[in-house]
Motif scaffolding. Sequence first.
Motif, mmCIF file in Angstrom:
data_model
loop_
_atom_site.group_PDB
_atom_site.id
_atom_site.type_symbol
_atom_site.label_atom_id
_atom_site.label_comp_id
_atom_site.label_asym_id
_atom_site.label_seq_id
_atom_site.Cartn_x
_atom_site.Cartn_y
_atom_site.Cartn_z
ATOM 1 N N TRP B 104 126.828 143.296 53.463
ATOM 2 C CA TRP B 104 126.114 142.441 54.412
ATOM 3 C C TRP B 104 126.971 141.272 54.883
ATOM 4 C CZ3 TRP B 104 125.811 137.604 52.430
ATOM 5 C CH2 TRP B 104 125.876 137.495 51.050
ATOM 6 N N GLY B 105 128.073 141.052 54.200
ATOM 7 C CA GLY B 105 128.903 139.899 54.569
ATOM 8 C C GLY B 105 130.146 140.310 55.328
ATOM 9 N N GLN B 106 130.914 139.321 55.736
ATOM 10 C CA GLN B 106 132.188 139.590 56.405
ATOM 11 C C GLN B 106 133.209 140.009 55.353
ATOM 12 O OE1 GLN B 106 132.797 139.532 59.550
ATOM 13 N NE2 GLN B 106 131.137 138.370 60.479
ATOM 14 N N PRO B 107 134.064 140.975 55.656
ATOM 15 C CA PRO B 107 135.064 141.379 54.654
ATOM 16 C C PRO B 107 136.074 140.283 54.352
ATOM 17 C CG PRO B 107 135.397 142.537 56.723
ATOM 18 C CD PRO B 107 134.125 141.783 56.868
ATOM 19 N N ARG B 285 122.909 133.506 54.919
ATOM 20 C CA ARG B 285 123.139 133.755 56.348
ATOM 21 C C ARG B 285 124.519 133.222 56.765
ATOM 22 N NH1 ARG B 285 122.763 136.677 60.701
ATOM 23 N NH2 ARG B 285 122.167 135.636 62.596
ATOM 24 N N LEU B 286 124.844 132.016 56.289
ATOM 25 C CA LEU B 286 126.162 131.447 56.608
ATOM 26 C C LEU B 286 127.277 132.320 56.035
ATOM 27 C CD1 LEU B 286 125.956 127.576 56.186
ATOM 28 C CD2 LEU B 286 126.466 128.856 58.234
ATOM 29 N N THR B 287 127.067 132.803 54.807
ATOM 30 C CA THR B 287 128.076 133.658 54.179
ATOM 31 C C THR B 287 128.259 134.941 54.972
ATOM 32 O OG1 THR B 287 127.489 132.746 52.053
ATOM 33 C CG2 THR B 287 128.717 134.786 52.012
ATOM 34 N N SER B 288 127.138 135.513 55.456
ATOM 35 C CA SER B 288 127.252 136.759 56.215
ATOM 36 C C SER B 288 127.955 136.536 57.551
ATOM 37 C CB SER B 288 125.873 137.370 56.433
ATOM 38 O OG SER B 288 125.149 136.588 57.343
ATOM 39 N N LEU B 289 127.833 135.329 58.092
ATOM 40 C CA LEU B 289 128.466 135.045 59.384
ATOM 41 C C LEU B 289 129.929 134.666 59.246
ATOM 42 C CD1 LEU B 289 125.627 132.972 61.041
ATOM 43 C CD2 LEU B 289 126.299 135.276 61.615
ATOM 44 N N THR B 290 130.264 134.024 58.135
ATOM 45 C CA THR B 290 131.622 133.467 58.014
ATOM 46 C C THR B 290 132.476 134.168 56.964
ATOM 47 O OG1 THR B 290 130.900 131.872 56.373
ATOM 48 C CG2 THR B 290 130.827 131.184 58.669
ATOM 49 N N GLY B 291 131.842 134.764 55.965
ATOM 50 C CA GLY B 291 132.613 135.353 54.865
ATOM 51 C C GLY B 291 132.991 134.322 53.816
ATOM 52 N N LEU B 292 132.597 133.058 54.032
ATOM 53 C CA LEU B 292 132.873 132.023 53.030
ATOM 54 C C LEU B 292 131.777 132.074 51.970
ATOM 55 C CD1 LEU B 292 133.732 128.940 55.257
ATOM 56 C CD2 LEU B 292 135.319 130.293 53.915
ATOM 57 N N ILE B 293 132.185 132.060 50.703
ATOM 58 C CA ILE B 293 131.196 132.091 49.623
ATOM 59 C C ILE B 293 131.264 130.751 48.900
ATOM 60 C CG2 ILE B 293 130.423 133.286 47.546
ATOM 61 C CD1 ILE B 293 131.916 135.763 48.617
ATOM 62 N N PRO B 294 130.325 129.851 49.184
ATOM 63 C CA PRO B 294 130.354 128.561 48.488
ATOM 64 C C PRO B 294 129.987 128.746 47.020
ATOM 65 C CG PRO B 294 128.435 128.691 49.907
ATOM 66 C CD PRO B 294 129.229 129.924 50.159
#
Lengths: 137, 407
Positions: B104-107, B285-294
């Motif tokens: 579901w996220g960006q690679p 949602r932010l992670t899926s859009l950016t691929g950044l995992i806080p």
Amino acid sequence: MPLQAIRQVAKPQNGVGAFILQCKSLHFTYCDWAGSSKGMNSFLTHYLPRFAQQNPQIEITVSPKPRKHPVIKGNYINGREKAVCVANMDPKEIVKKAVLLRDASGEKLKKVTKPVKSLNESVRGIWDPFHGHQWKI
Amino acid sequence: MRNIATLERSLERLLISHATTSTRPICRSCRVAASQTQQSRKFSNSPQLKKRGLKIRREPDTAGEDLSKNPDYVPATTWDGLEQIGGRKWVEEQLDDGTPYQGWGQPSPVNTDDDRLYSLLHDTIIEVLALRSAGRPVSDLNNARRLSSDASISHVLSRNVEFKYPQGWEAGYEDARSVYGESLSPAETHAEYGRRREVTLEDVQVAFRDQTVRELVLQNILPAEETEEALDAASKVKSDFEALDSAAEQAAEAEAEQDGLRVADDRWLGISIRDPAVRFEITKRLTSLTGLIPSDFNVTHSPRLSTLLHNICKPRDAPQPKLAERLSVSAAIAALPNVTVKDRRITPIDVEKDKGRWKLIEQALTERGLPVTGQTTWVKPNVERGGKSLMTRRKARPEGKRPSWTR
């Protein structure tokens, strides 16, 4: 025998005419990365300006020393050097160590057994009202 | 007693062998259930447990009960149509069909600059508020497709959406702005203001100037149970947004010529996200859009959108300057004539240079053919053998040239 004038040679006595601080310079070393330098880094940022302003006669040098514990080194006018490791100390403790090095004479630490230290010691010692012949009124 | 226990065991073996050698085919699940029943019966009847006064709770004989109660059950007479395990065909069926996994996220991280993160968070909170206004659960947020990663959607949303805050909150914000003024960035101002007062998600409303945009936002977020109609509508959303963006750009250019630049409204950063469910959905949602995992710590310590944005941006900040750099630019240190700050380690050569002795030392070392710099290792002399100390790694002396001190 001709009369001779009394020979008078000025002898420097520290604190009588003028006071000369025995500490010439202080050298602070720290590490940017190591946790043991955390207090030292804080001291250098927040306490050093005031300490340096209060002691303008001391030359202060700050330099990094990577992967080593923080150390304060004092250089004295007798040519000796004293170093204190301040690893893991907080800034206020480091201020105390800096003051200790500033006030030190640079001599080796000795056990003080006599009340007076002199180059020309008196044979009779110091006069004391509670010893010797006591007058009864 | 011993003879009776042995007899009991042999009778049970006989019963089991009778069941397994029966000509009637039994399906696998029934066989497993039957063997488990036999095992539990065997344990519960064991004389050791009886002697110790222990009892094992017996499982109900479900296999037998199911078979008797199921009206559709017909005992099989042949193995045709029964489940078969094993064989090449069965193994091939069990193997992965080679379809690549789509997460579901960006690679890899994309859209990671601060301005883009800011606009993506802005779009996400609009989606959350739109869902709430439509009476849909916030958990639907992550059914939204990755359209928000397109810049055209952000443009359209920033032009068509207005947040409505409670009355007192706006006044408080202005106070914060006047106190901190231009010295702080908008996010920092909100962080300061947020310490004094927060605005909850329930108190904020979102108003769309164009209702078509609201419909498009809601169509992009698929419901929990996907229908073909919803999928068809969602597939057209991207082209509709792009059409709206091109039309809006022309209008915005004309408007900008008249009014000048519009001041960005950053007050939405003060919205509270203390509800863990909402915070989780927004972060996902932010992670899926950016691929950044806080990190979990950063997510759990984000009570407001401003702090979440700050925490996501923070790891990518420039490394802190070295202490020497900070001290050298410090005005307090620069004003002191007795303080010197070095940016590197003071070596013994530096000390000699300060004293003015280094040139002499260097000259003397060169004359003797000794290394001026570099490491020299002192080898401890072996006194018992009458050895002398040696300096290793000594530079080779040029032939025919004797040092002056040997003449």
